[in-house]
Design a protein around this motif. Structure first.
Motif, PDB file in Angstrom:
ATOM      1  N   LEU A  97       0.835  -1.203   0.000  1.00 49.98           N
ATOM      2  CA  LEU A  97       0.000   0.000   0.000  1.00 49.98           C
ATOM      3  C   LEU A  97       0.869   1.252   0.000  1.00 49.98           C
ATOM      4  O   LEU A  97       0.541   2.256   0.620  1.00 49.98           O
ATOM      5  CB  LEU A  97      -0.931   0.003   1.224  1.00 49.98           C
ATOM      6  N   ILE A 129       2.301  -4.781   6.216  1.00 49.43           N
ATOM      7  CA  ILE A 129       1.783  -3.742   5.319  1.00 49.43           C
ATOM      8  C   ILE A 129       2.874  -2.715   5.026  1.00 49.43           C
ATOM      9  O   ILE A 129       3.519  -2.200   5.943  1.00 49.43           O
ATOM     10  CB  ILE A 129       0.568  -3.024   5.938  1.00 49.43           C
ATOM     11  N   ILE A 151       3.624   1.008   3.536  1.00 50.78           N
ATOM     12  CA  ILE A 151       3.184   2.312   3.043  1.00 50.78           C
ATOM     13  C   ILE A 151       4.427   3.136   2.751  1.00 50.78           C
ATOM     14  O   ILE A 151       5.544   2.752   3.140  1.00 50.78           O
ATOM     15  CB  ILE A 151       2.244   3.047   4.030  1.00 50.78           C
ATOM     16  N   ILE A 193      -0.028   6.602   1.082  1.00 49.82           N
ATOM     17  CA  ILE A 193      -0.756   5.334   1.117  1.00 49.82           C
ATOM     18  C   ILE A 193      -1.370   5.095  -0.261  1.00 49.82           C
ATOM     19  O   ILE A 193      -2.255   5.831  -0.706  1.00 49.82           O
ATOM     20  CB  ILE A 193      -1.845   5.348   2.205  1.00 49.82           C
ATOM     21  N   LYS A 224      -8.787  -4.473   1.698  1.00 46.87           N
ATOM     22  CA  LYS A 224      -7.434  -3.965   1.942  1.00 46.87           C
ATOM     23  C   LYS A 224      -7.482  -2.573   2.564  1.00 46.87           C
ATOM     24  O   LYS A 224      -6.602  -2.214   3.361  1.00 46.87           O
ATOM     25  CB  LYS A 224      -6.630  -3.998   0.641  1.00 46.87           C
ATOM     26  N   CYS A 266      -5.806  -1.864   6.216  1.00 44.50           N
ATOM     27  CA  CYS A 266      -4.915  -0.718   6.412  1.00 44.50           C
ATOM     28  C   CYS A 266      -5.367   0.125   7.598  1.00 44.50           C
ATOM     29  O   CYS A 266      -4.555   0.485   8.467  1.00 44.50           O
ATOM     30  CB  CYS A 266      -4.875   0.131   5.143  1.00 44.50           C
TER      31      CYS A 266
END
Length: 394
Positions: A14, A332, A334, A348, A359, A363
């Motif tokens: 992401l 995850i 970012i 993001i 998703k 997040c």
């Protein structure tokens, strides 16, 4: 130490790219390698050109993937369309506009910069003023969707202004292709480039480009050789351009092109407008959740890229520590800020296969948990409720 096979960890991507790659695309890339002049591969090349024309919304004959990442697409367009002494106006509102400026200068172009604040779209009035002040300008270059900030510029208006002053246009669509409206023919874009690893959800390493007839005429009528042999479209066109006949130029990345073909099939199956709407809807859901967590966007709402959400880091929070905890504890990724925004923002991404409601919720849940652990008072339930309240048809 003894070497062993690399096993990649499973991540939810992401960030600002790459995005998650669907199993269909990964499976396509694992198919047997054949020669880059094999008749079967030549057929694949023709299909790729057709699928890319669909994605770009163009009928340009010269539409193909360059072997290299999005920056290779940028450099291909610049080195072919800018000759020494050409005056080039480059609109800079982030890192990648700055990169366009550097490339144009290295080609010997006389560069005029139209500058806008990071986090804002390119101001058409500033471009108009610059063109009036520099009537000998030959090329205007700008970034449609500035990946470093999340700002989306009005490409149609900027191209129209450039054409009114007799200029060719080079447009960076690395982050917009497949994720936000982009109409190459209707907007009259002369040269456009993108990357495979963002809204197309393919592996990095290819750069789709498309050049219209005016740009092709410029390439064919150059007074000086293109400074890059590898990116000289006069040579590359002989490999990608001939229908059924190919002149050897370089060994194409065969398996990467299998993956791009599959990714473009997925896009066509979904439908381009449906993909744009999906990215928009998931952006609105993420926006609602992030705002419920108290996070603030740096880009005005009317100028935001739906697929790249840039928010300010709360006062007193170690932005790098939060990103690392998201990666280590939740799997995850970012993105951090670049350039003037380094240490100040998180980026993001909701691109391609990463742009899915589940998703978005993952997040928000993970970010709320990490912020809470870092001492920021947040309400995870309120964030999820706000996100889920965004209607499917927005």
């Amino acid at each position: 130490m003894a070497a062993s096979s690399f096993v990649a960890p499973t991540r939810l991507l992401l960030g600002p790219g790459p995005s998650d790659v669907p199993e269909r695309v990964l499976a396509a890339m694992a198919r047997p390698t054949i020669g880059h002049l094999d008749p079967a591969f030549v057929e694949l090349m023709e299909e790729l050109k057709t699928l890319l024309r669909y994605a770009f919304r163009t009928e340009n004959a010269l539409t193909m993937p360059v072997s290299g990442p999005g920056t290779a697409g940028m450099e291909t367009c610049v080195v072919n369309l800018v000759e020494p002494g050409d005056k080039v106006i480059v609109c800079v509102n982030g890192v990648f506009g700055g990169r366009l400026k550097e490339m144009a200068a290295r080609c010997g172009g006389e560069v005029v910069v139209v500058e806008d604040p990071w986090g804002r779209a390119v101001d058409p009035a500033k471009l108009e003023a610059a063109l009036r002040a520099h009537p000998d300008t030959k090329v205007v270059a700008f970034v449609h969707a500035e990946t470093s900030t999340g700002a989306l510029s009005d490409a149609e208006t900027l191209v129209r202004i450039a054409h009114a002053h007799g200029c060719l246009t080079i447009v960076d669509a690395v982050t917009s292709l497949g994720g936000a409206p982009l109409h190459v023919d209707d907007w009259g874009i002369d040269a456009v480039y993108s990357g495979t690893q963002k809204c197309l959800s393919c592996a990095p390493g290819l750069a789709p480009i498309s050049l219209g007839e005016r740009a092709v005429e410029k390439v064919r009528g150059r007074r000086t050789p293109v400074q890059s042999w590898f990116m000289d479209l006069g040579l590359v066109m002989a490999y990608w351009g001939g229908e059924g006949k190919r002149t050897y130029h370089h060994t194409a990345p065969i398996n990467a092109l299998y993956g791009l073909h599959e990714a473009l099939l997925i896009l066509r199956e979904e439908g381009l407008e449906a993909a744009w709407a999906r990215h928009r809807r998931n952006h609105l859901a993420l926006r609602a959740g992030l705002e419920a967590l108290g996070l603030k966007f740096i880009v005005p709402e009317s100028e935001r890229i739906p697929q790249l959400n840039t928010v300010s880091v709360p006062e007193g929070v170690d932005e790098a520590k939060v990103r690392r905890r998201l990666l280590d504890e939740h799997g995850i990724e970012i993105g951090a800020g670049l350039g003037a925004l380094a240490g100040k923002v998180w980026r993001i991404g909701l691109m391609g296969h990463s742009s899915r409601p589940e998703k978005v919720e993952r997040c928000l849940t993970a970010l709320a948990a990490v912020l809470s652990a870092e001492g920021v008072p947040v309400d995870a339930k309120a964030a999820l409720d706000a996100s889920r309240a965004v209607p499917a048809g927005f």
